[in-house]
Design an enzyme around this catalytic site. Structure first.
Site, PDB file in Angstrom:
ATOM      1  N   GLY A  65      12.144 -20.207  31.496  1.00  0.00           N
ATOM      2  CA  GLY A  65      11.650 -20.081  32.865  1.00  0.00           C
ATOM      3  C   GLY A  65      10.940 -18.767  33.126  1.00  0.00           C
ATOM      4  O   GLY A  65      10.436 -18.552  34.221  1.00  0.00           O
ATOM      5  N   GLU A  66      10.944 -17.873  32.145  1.00  0.00           N
ATOM      6  CA  GLU A  66      10.304 -16.575  32.346  1.00  0.00           C
ATOM      7  C   GLU A  66       9.113 -16.416  31.398  1.00  0.00           C
ATOM      8  O   GLU A  66       8.049 -16.955  31.659  1.00  0.00           O
ATOM      9  CB  GLU A  66      11.363 -15.459  32.218  1.00  0.00           C
ATOM     10  CG  GLU A  66      12.466 -15.655  33.265  1.00  0.00           C
ATOM     11  CD  GLU A  66      13.511 -14.540  33.329  1.00  0.00           C
ATOM     12  OE1 GLU A  66      13.380 -13.525  32.630  1.00  0.00           O
ATOM     13  OE2 GLU A  66      14.473 -14.689  34.116  1.00  0.00           O
ATOM     14  N   MET A  67       9.290 -15.755  30.274  1.00  0.00           N
ATOM     15  CA  MET A  67       8.153 -15.577  29.385  1.00  0.00           C
ATOM     16  C   MET A  67       7.994 -16.761  28.419  1.00  0.00           C
ATOM     17  O   MET A  67       6.930 -16.922  27.797  1.00  0.00           O
ATOM     18  CB  MET A  67       8.281 -14.247  28.640  1.00  0.00           C
ATOM     19  CG  MET A  67       8.171 -13.063  29.619  1.00  0.00           C
ATOM     20  SD  MET A  67       8.780 -11.489  28.967  1.00  0.00           S
ATOM     21  CE  MET A  67       7.321 -10.884  28.128  1.00  0.00           C
TER      22      MET A  67
END
Lengths: 333, 333
Positions: free
Chosen positions: A125-127
């Site tokens: 969900g981030e990088m």
């Protein structure tokens, strides 16, 4: 919190310095210390990695995207934007002075900065990358291969080196010289009457029970909603996600209040837009205390004296990719 | 392109300097000049605005997101990521040396940097904001109000000031001192034999017909696909979108080749990942010439000598929002 000092020790200090030292020791907030034992080569490498979006799947998101060093080490939005514009579950805590935290993340699931640094890279969900893919990218970039070798003395790059370097850079991100620190160090006109009144309220009302020490927080986990429950706009349950203990539900790491003027919006769900709102909610929910408008303004005035010198460094220039560097995947699956 | 100089003029110059000046004048590529007539107050303000994501609807996208000054002034992905992760229609051109361009954008629809700077802020597919909303945000931030007043002498902020300041900062983003410039200035060992052979090929094959001048491009519009048509992976039609003339279809501004080693991927659709690929395609489509592997490598070696000193400045610290600052809208409609 009065302490006595042996007369013989006092005699060793000059009069004014002794008084100042004594005064500073009596305060529940301590002067922030400049970073020590820093490996500068590792810092320079870590700075590049911190700014390098090639550690993300899309090639668009770097550490600095959500922990933006132009903006108090955070992104100033309630919850962060991840790969493909996914909405994060929690407010991005500031990276400033994060080396002083008892642990990293709101729930303390990482013991230190090194352990934290690997998290977002591999978080879908981030990088949205993986450690293996990140290493493949870095090893394909001649400028990085040389710099890792210079710093770590090895021909191979590994994720431990990457997270060590990022953590070393982050250790430098302390913010000394706030007006409050100047006051602690004896410059009595560094704070005005309103700010001093705010600090007295901050101490006497019980805020310092959690917000104390060098970072004015960051050193304990506490329940969000002690007197009244907090209706969070986030599903995060805090420390219990790490310990598995029901008693730890809604326990979160107490955020640092250093540079709090710059790290809006507030709380783990980013639901409070202003310091006025945050102080009001904290007073009611944590202390059972309704601050008057004047009291609130005094505390806010005090909090703004905690803004220190922001990190000052030259924007890093990243070594270019080579023909064999795997290309980012910003779109598609 | 030999020129003669009057003997009397030559006599005024010292021997070596005259030869060097003559040699440099003979070349179709000129030494890049440092920026002149710069208003430094405006530069400092423009630098902050360039890095400020509060000029976007989401609070997440700044000029530097797609024209990243750590990465050759571009984003190193084929087409850029806009608000809500929208895929842009075209490759982000580098901001480096963009003051030397005949016009801005691939299709030249903006006359200059100032006109360009307003575009992405209000483009629904990019920063997705509006000029009015951007001014509302800036006027709510005391640090900006003071700095605009200092620079422009006015109590009101307007979009002309914003785009003027950003353009002034961008004017400073020139990259002098490349090895090729050192060679042009007389340092004959600045290039090795392969690089010099590449430069001869670059001149003799016709590349310099379009890639010439200080920026090695940027000063004309030319058809993409002269000898063979280019099968673009982008719907962009180029200059005809501005002029309305069918003859201008697939005419694009010739990109600068300064720092081209850092500005991958190449072409208006970002379809070429490597310089090797770009040189091969340009040779075939524009010149009807199939470079051998060795020739290609020589030209690529020459192109890499065009990397100059990258902009060097301290990361700007942005003035914090106030309680009345409209908050970003990263999610929702």
């Amino acid at each position: 919190m009065k302490r006595t000092i042996l007369p013989v020790a006092v005699a060793l200090l000059s009069g004014l310095a002794a008084q100042t030292a004594q005064a500073a020791m009596d305060e529940p907030i301590q002067v922030i210390r400049p970073p020590q034992n820093i490996n500068l080569g590792m810092v320079e490498l870590g700075k590049k990695l911190y700014f390098d979006p090639r550690l993300s799947k899309s090639g668009f998101i770097s550490c600095n995207s959500c922990h933006n060093l132009s903006m108090g080490g955070t992104d100033n939005i309630p919850t962060s934007i991840g790969d493909k514009w996914q909405q994060g579950p929690i407010n991005a805590p500031t990276v400033l002075n994060s080396s002083l935290n008892v642990a990293q993340f709101w729930d303390g699931r990482a013991a230190d900065l090194k352990e934290q640094a690997g998290g977002p890279i591999a978080n879908p969900g981030e990088m949205a990358f993986s450690h293996t893919l990140a290493i493949d990218v870095l090893e394909s970039i001649p400028g990085y291969v040389r710099e890792f070798k210079q710093v770590f003395g090895s021909d191979k790059i590994d994720i431990d080196q990457v997270t060590n370097a990022i953590a070393e850079f982050e250790k430098t991100l302390v913010t000394p010289n706030s007006r409050f620190d100047q006051w602690l160090l004896g410059k009595k006109d560094a704070l005005n009457a309103t700010e001093l009144a705010g600090y007295q309220l901050f101490k006497n009302s019980g805020c310092v029970a959690c917000h104390n020490g060098e970072a004015v927080g960051g050193n304990s986990f506490q329940k969000m909603g002690v007197v009244e429950p907090y209706k969070a706009s986030s599903p995060a349950e805090g420390r219990s996600a790490v310990t598995g203990k029901d008693a730890d539900r809604f326990n979160f790491k107490v955020p640092t209040l250093r540079n709090v003027e710059m790290t809006y919006p507030y709380f783990h769900d980013g639901a409070a837009n202003t310091l006025t709102e945050a102080v009001d909610i904290m007073g009611r929910l944590q202390l059972g205390k309704k601050f008057t408008k004047e009291e609130n303004a005094q505390i806010v005035a005090f909090l703004k004296t905690l803004t220190g010198d922001q990190p000052s460094f030259t924007l890093p220039i990243l070594p270019p990719s080579s023909d064999s560097t795997p290309r980012p995947q910003p779109f598609g699956k």
